[in-house]
Every structure is written in C-alpha cells, then in structure tokens.
Design an enzyme around this catalytic site. Sequence first.
Site, mmCIF file in Angstrom:
data_model
loop_
_atom_site.group_PDB
_atom_site.id
_atom_site.type_symbol
_atom_site.label_atom_id
_atom_site.label_comp_id
_atom_site.label_asym_id
_atom_site.label_seq_id
_atom_site.Cartn_x
_atom_site.Cartn_y
_atom_site.Cartn_z
ATOM 1 N N GLY A 17 13.615 35.514 34.872
ATOM 2 C CA GLY A 17 14.390 35.017 33.746
ATOM 3 C C GLY A 17 16.222 36.393 34.221
ATOM 4 O O GLY A 17 16.248 36.368 34.645
ATOM 5 N N ASN A 18 17.398 35.691 33.350
ATOM 6 C CA ASN A 18 18.512 35.850 33.638
ATOM 7 C C ASN A 18 18.942 36.373 32.061
ATOM 8 O O ASN A 18 18.356 35.547 30.985
ATOM 9 C CB ASN A 18 19.588 36.157 34.499
ATOM 10 N N HIS A 19 20.226 36.817 32.174
ATOM 11 C CA HIS A 19 20.779 37.298 30.980
ATOM 12 C C HIS A 19 22.033 36.281 30.606
ATOM 13 O O HIS A 19 22.570 35.905 29.701
ATOM 14 C CB HIS A 19 21.372 38.604 30.698
#
Length: 401
Positions: free
Chosen positions: A211-213
Amino acid sequence: MSGFLKNKKILLGVCGSISAYKAVFLTRLLVKNGAEVKVILTPSATDFIQPLTFSTLSKNECLVSYTRSDGQWNNHVDLALWADLMLIAPATVSTISKMANAHCDNLLIGTYLSARCPVFIAPAMDEDMYHHPANQQNIKKLLELGHQIIPVDEGELASGLFGKGRLAEPEMIVDFLEHFFTPHNSVLINKKVVITAGPTYEHIDPVRFIGNHSSGKMGIALAIALADKGADVKLILGPSSIQVQHSKIQVIPVVSANEMYEEAQKYFDNLDIIVFAAAVADYRPISSVDHKIKKQDDHLTIQLKKNVDIAASFGSFKKDRQISVGFALETRNEEEYAKEKLKKKNFDIVILNSLAEEGAGFKYDTNKIKIIDKNFQIASFEMKSKTEVANDIVHAIENLL
Ligand code: CTP
C-alpha cells in the site's frame, strides 16, 4: 429536497409568539433535510412552548439563558461561530427591535450580536404591528445589515384570510433556506464528476498488502468542493479512515487498483470531469495466495506485475468535451515529470505536489501545489489547507468549462 441543507449548521432562534408552535415543525423539517439544528428560545417563548420539545427534535440541548444549573454558562460566542446560518422564526416586534438596536437582554440577542453568519428573519405579528413605522424602521435597519426577511406566504395572503405579519409556513422557510444554500451561476451545477482518491491495497496474502501512505484527504476535499458547487460526484475511494457524507457525493469504496479501474471505467463514456487524485499502486503481486505466507528463508521474493494506468486508459479515448485532471507527486525534476505525465495521460491540467515541501503531500492537512495546463503555463500557489487548495483546483477546472 435539493440536498443543499445537508450538514448545514442552523441556529434557530424562537421568540414569544403564538406561532412558536410552527418552529417545532420547522425544526423537524430542517433535521429531515439533513441540517444540524440548535435552538435558542427567548424567555417569553417558553410561555408558549417548552425547550424539551426542541431538544428532543433537534437532538441538541435547547437553550434559554446564559446560566446553567451546573454552574457553567452558555457561551453565546461559541454558539454564534458554530452556525452556518442564523434563523429567527418566529421573530416578534420586540426581538426585531432588540436586534436592530443591539439591546442585549437575553441569550438569543447576545448570540445574534456575536454572529458572523448570514441571518434570516421570519417575522410573526399582527398586521398593524407589522406596519407600525417604528417596526418598519427596525426591519429597514436589519435589511441594511444584509439580513434577509422571509416574507409571509403570498398565496395565503391573496386568499384574504391572513394579514401581513403572519409567520411563513415551515415548508416555505425551508425552501427559502435551501435556495440560499443552492449554488447559483455555477458552471458546475449537475456536472457529472468522477474522482479517484486514497491509496490502493494490493493483496499479498490474507494478512498483508502493498500500500502507500495516501490518506485520501486531498481527493475528498476536492469531492466536497465540487459537490458544494452543485456537481454530482462519484468518489471512487481506496481504503481511507475518513467518512464522507454529502448529498451530492456517492462514495464507491474499493481496495485494489484493479477494482478502482473497474469502477471508474463504468463512467468513462458519460462523465464531464474526472479527477485522478488516487495514489494508485503501480504494481501488484503476480498472484495473491489464500493462506498466510510462513516465514522460511532469509530472503523472500514477491514477483510484481504492472497495474493498469487508470488515467492513461481514460486519456486514450477521452472526448473533447471531457475534462481530465491529474496529479503528479514528485520528489525531483518535478515540473519536467509533471509535464510528461500531462502529455502521456492526456490531462487538461496536472496538479503538481512536491514531497520535498515540508507540510505538503500525504497525511498533512496542508498542501502546496502548482497547476500546469496544456500550454505548460504554470500557476504556483502558497502552502494552504487542503480545503483551500481544493477551491483553487476547482477554480482552475471552472476556467476549463
Ligand atoms: N494514476 C492512475 N493509475 C495508475 C497510476 C497513476 O490513474 N495506475 C494517476 C494518478 O492518480 C495521478 C497520475 O496518474 O493522477 C500520476 O500518478 P503518479 O503516481 O504520480 O505517476 P505514475 O504514472 O505512477 O508514475 P511514477 O510513479 O513513475 O512517477
């Protein structure tokens, strides 16, 4: 029901008039339309109606005086600043006079004098009192302050049954307020808008993902800004903890890039504007396993496969009348990369945000952007809240319509 009262904060002041009972229906109607309502009664209103009725209907404590039984006080300034709109209904001769002359002898007037929001007044009194020059002068003063007087129901007036000064019907008052909150002259009214926002999660196994932030904040702020201008927004939102509630926004929750693409694609043909605010994962595991991967060797290799580029896919057959807005999140050669993306993905404008700026990008409530158009004209903006940034972007979109 146009939906523009949804989530609006309405402070309703009720005065001592026989028509105070109508304020009960009014409260119920406002709440039914999605508004958040707080009610203040003048002391003489309590001769006609009890606070409990309003507290129950509005689900907020109905207030009458500054003092409280717990030794605290009701802060009129906080109440006034809370409101998006203040409505006095019914407004008596006496309260109109106190408003016009800053005669502050109760909580309602104190709150009114602290308010910075638009004020609407629905008078209720006998016809002769209404026409009395002293009352007319006070009404004139309030109009000069920019307040709006909600007139009596003209239809009923024409029937000759009621004199001028009779409180407008609750439905009519609600229509009046809805009209006020409906955006006028906006080129965005009823435009079909699709926004991708948030991160995407690419499953590795039942407990892990890539995923990412991204928090989704920027895309959500844009959805709200566009919806507030009357657009019909479909928000295709990757996993985000933020709740979105707006009558003009349909939230379509998705998890992976593929799901986001499948949803977005459904609207490609018919949309007017599409904003690609999502931080889409560029790759996904070639295969996602259905059991938890056990720890074994010192190294684990997960093979990844490129995800579909949603923006580029739309760009490849975008129609002339359709507007496509992209984001470019860069850490170096920012303008150059952003321009490349604009061309490659056939964006009309690209919003460049640099992760190099402190306070800009993922997780922050602020952002610092540049907007680059097809002629590579660059507009630079200061660091602002994401809500303000959204308004700048909406303004740029309006200029393209
Ligand atoms: N985008 C998309 N689908 C993808 C990847 C990106 O729709 N699979 C959109 C983003 O929402 C954004 C724009 O394309 O509006 C640019 O995204 P960005 O991640 O900055 O660029 P990439 O094309 O992924 O290039 P890179 O990661 O190499 O910088």
